[in-house]
Design a protein around this motif. Structure first.
Motif, short mmCIF file in Angstrom:
data_model
loop_
_atom_site.label_atom_id
_atom_site.label_comp_id
_atom_site.label_asym_id
_atom_site.label_seq_id
_atom_site.Cartn_x
_atom_site.Cartn_y
_atom_site.Cartn_z
N ASN A 173 21.11 72.79 75.86
CA ASN A 173 20.30 72.18 76.91
C ASN A 173 19.18 73.14 77.34
O ASN A 173 19.46 74.21 77.88
N PRO A 174 17.88 72.76 77.14
CA PRO A 174 16.78 73.67 77.49
C PRO A 174 16.33 73.59 78.94
O PRO A 174 15.41 74.31 79.34
N SER A 175 16.94 72.72 79.74
CA SER A 175 16.49 72.53 81.13
C SER A 175 16.45 73.82 81.95
O SER A 175 15.48 74.06 82.68
N PRO A 176 17.50 74.67 81.89
CA PRO A 176 17.45 75.90 82.70
C PRO A 176 16.25 76.78 82.38
O PRO A 176 15.74 77.49 83.24
N VAL A 177 15.80 76.74 81.13
CA VAL A 177 14.64 77.55 80.73
C VAL A 177 13.39 77.07 81.44
O VAL A 177 12.63 77.87 82.01
N LEU A 178 13.15 75.77 81.43
CA LEU A 178 11.94 75.23 82.07
C LEU A 178 11.95 75.46 83.57
O LEU A 178 10.94 75.87 84.15
N ILE A 179 13.09 75.24 84.22
CA ILE A 179 13.19 75.42 85.67
C ILE A 179 12.88 76.87 86.05
O ILE A 179 12.09 77.15 86.96
N LEU A 224 4.89 63.19 84.15
CA LEU A 224 5.62 62.94 82.91
C LEU A 224 7.05 63.46 82.99
O LEU A 224 7.99 62.84 82.48
N LEU A 225 7.23 64.59 83.64
CA LEU A 225 8.57 65.16 83.78
C LEU A 225 9.45 64.30 84.68
O LEU A 225 10.61 64.00 84.34
N LEU A 226 8.90 63.85 85.80
CA LEU A 226 9.68 63.11 86.79
C LEU A 226 9.98 61.67 86.36
O LEU A 226 11.08 61.16 86.60
N PHE A 227 9.01 61.03 85.73
CA PHE A 227 9.15 59.59 85.46
C PHE A 227 9.39 59.24 83.98
O PHE A 227 9.88 58.16 83.69
N PRO A 274 14.77 65.46 79.25
CA PRO A 274 15.37 65.17 80.56
C PRO A 274 15.87 66.46 81.21
O PRO A 274 16.44 67.32 80.53
N ILE A 275 15.65 66.59 82.49
CA ILE A 275 16.13 67.76 83.22
C ILE A 275 17.60 67.54 83.58
O ILE A 275 17.96 66.62 84.31
N LYS A 276 18.45 68.40 83.02
CA LYS A 276 19.89 68.36 83.31
C LYS A 276 20.26 69.72 83.88
O LYS A 276 20.50 70.67 83.12
N PRO A 277 20.28 69.83 85.22
CA PRO A 277 20.59 71.13 85.84
C PRO A 277 21.90 71.71 85.31
O PRO A 277 22.92 71.03 85.28
#
Length: 473
Positions: free
Chosen positions: A89-95, A217-220, A226-229
């Motif tokens: 999951n790459p979400s933590p990297v972007l955040i 684009l990120l939010l909608f 998809p952001i998965k914390p």
């Protein structure tokens, strides 16, 4: 999000298609960026040669400021590519990348403009050039946190293998930048004529537009993914560890480059303007190498994350050879027809002649620039970001700045630093090739060792045959 894994025996044409698919949108983005800057310089050329020199010098020094972006950009880009390759999951990297980019931008919001102007003075820019540069830089630094956040989004998309979306955003940015600059430089449609400051507003307004598009684009639309914390221990430190060498490399290289430009500033505003024009024209060729370099970082990062080392090496070599061929053709065009590319930027015959000399000299180095860019990008994708730091700084000073400094004491001509610039590009390409070869050979040995250990473990894991006297101690 796209996972791009290359087979070690994949045909040349198949890899080229993947490289083109990844790199063409990046090249378009850089083309649009180049066009933006070219048009800004064309628009300010109606003011004076000093305005052209101020805009070009400011853009060169902004690369020093933007080098701080590399901490968040490179960390985001490399880790997302590796996470995607490893199916994590790459979400933590972007955040964490967005948080880091905002924190880094705050000191520059308050002190960045003064820093650039002080550097410009140290590097020999005239008072007129510095005053004009100060006006140009005002709106850019008022909105610099937005620019840093936008750049981190861009790195996330590239790492995830989606280079088309940033291209579409860049088209809108380009249109916005040009219309804003045209309107505010010349005072069109009832707006005040701001001169060079209007060109700076073109950058600020376009960056702000891009930030809101990426956020939307990120939010909608859940792009680039998809952001998965999810808690990923040590992710921020890993980003800083990966990004800091690249930031240092860009900062020191940019300062070194502007020391180099300082040699040319001593020949007067016309030679300096010719150098800046030459750089803008040459960037048409360089953007091809830069585009494939970014694609190589993604390819190397994803295949490295997947532990597909032989496929990674095969892909990088094909990308390097293909890019060298394309840039050689572009270099030949620049060598044969320099005046055609220079003329839109100046009507001053002396500026045109010096810029044409510049283009003919650097045209020779285009294939070497291709190899240097691709192998550098691949090393970064592997997480070896310290190597480009060492190679770039050492090569730049030992083979470009120091020889130029001493030779100019004997031969007082701008052809001297331009000649050493081409020579140093070839030297840097050789260094990068050797470093890439060394690091990949290490990977192969490590992979073979791990495979051998796994085979021994599997063998030792088998049930003992009846009557065996094997005893474990």
């Amino acid at each position: 999000m796209q996972r791009i894994i290359v087979s070690p025996d994949e045909p040349f044409t198949s890899i080229v298609k993947k490289v083109i698919k990844l790199s063409v949108p990046i090249i378009v983005v850089n083309l649009l960026y180049t066009i933006e800057n070219m048009i800004s310089m064309v628009l300010v050329s109606s003011i004076s040669p000093s305005a052209v020199a101020a805009t070009g010098f400011s853009l060169s020094l902004l690369w020093f400021v933007y080098s701080f972006m590399a901490i968040s950009y490179s960390g985001t880009n490399i880790l997302i590519a590796q996470f995607v390759g490893a199916k994590k999951n790459p979400s933590p990297v972007l955040i964490n990348g967005l948080l880091l980019s905002f924190l880094i931008s705050l000191p520059l919001f308050f002190y960045g403009r003064e820093l650039v102007l002080q550097l410009m003075e140290l590097l020999g820019a005239s008072k007129t050039v510095r005053e004009l540069a100060g006006e140009y830089l005002k709106p850019i630094f008022w909105f610099i946190p937005i620019g840093f956040l936008t750049n981190t989004f861009y790195g996330a998309y590239n790492g995830a293998g989606d280079t088309k979306t940033p291209m579409k955003v860049a088209i809108l940015m380009n249109i916005t930048h040009i219309l804003t600059a045209y309107t505010l430089i010349n005072g069109k449609f009832g707006f005040p004529a701001l001169g060079v400051q209007g060109a700076g507003w073109g950058i600020a307004v376009s960056e702000t537009l891009a930030f809101f598009i990426y956020s939307f684009l990120l939010l909608f639309y859940k792009k680039p993914f998809p952001i998965k914390p999810e808690y990923e221990p040590g992710i921020l430190l890993r980003m800083i560890r990966l990004g800091t060498p690249t930031a240092l490399e860009r900062a020191i290289t940019t300062l070194s480059f502007n020391v180099f430009v300082g040699f040319l500033a001593k020949f007067g505003d016309k030679v300096l303007a010719a150098h800046q024009i030459g750089l803008r024209v040459e960037s048409i060729s360089f953007m091809v190498g830069f585009g494939v370099m970014v694609a190589s970082t993604t390819l190397a990062g994803q295949n490295f994350g997947a532990k597909n080392y032989r496929g990674m090496v095969h892909a990088v070599r094909v990308a390097a050879n293909f890019t060298a061929l394309v840039m050689s053709i572009l270099g030949l065009i620049l060598f044969l027809f320099p005046h055609i590319f220079v003329y839109p930027f100046s009507r001053d015959n002396e500026v045109i002649e010096w810029a044409s000399y510049y283009l003919r000299i650097v045209a020779i180095s285009q294939p070497a620039m291709a190899y240097a860019a691709i192998f550098s990008g691949a090393l970064k994708g592997m997480g070896r970001t310290t190597i480009p730091l060492i190679v770039n700084i050492s090569s730049f000073w030992i083979f470009r700045i120091i020889p130029s400094y001493f030779t100019l004491k004997v031969i007082h001509s701008p052809l001297v630093p331009w000649g050493y610039m081409t020579f140093e590009t070839f030297v840097r390409a050789v260094f990068y090739y050797l470093m890439f070869k060394r690091e990949t050979e290490k990977l192969f040995k490590t992979a073979e060792g791990e495979k051998h250990t796994e085979e021994e473990y599997a063998e030792g894991d088998k049930p003992l045959k009846e009557g065996s006297t094997h005893v474990s101690r």
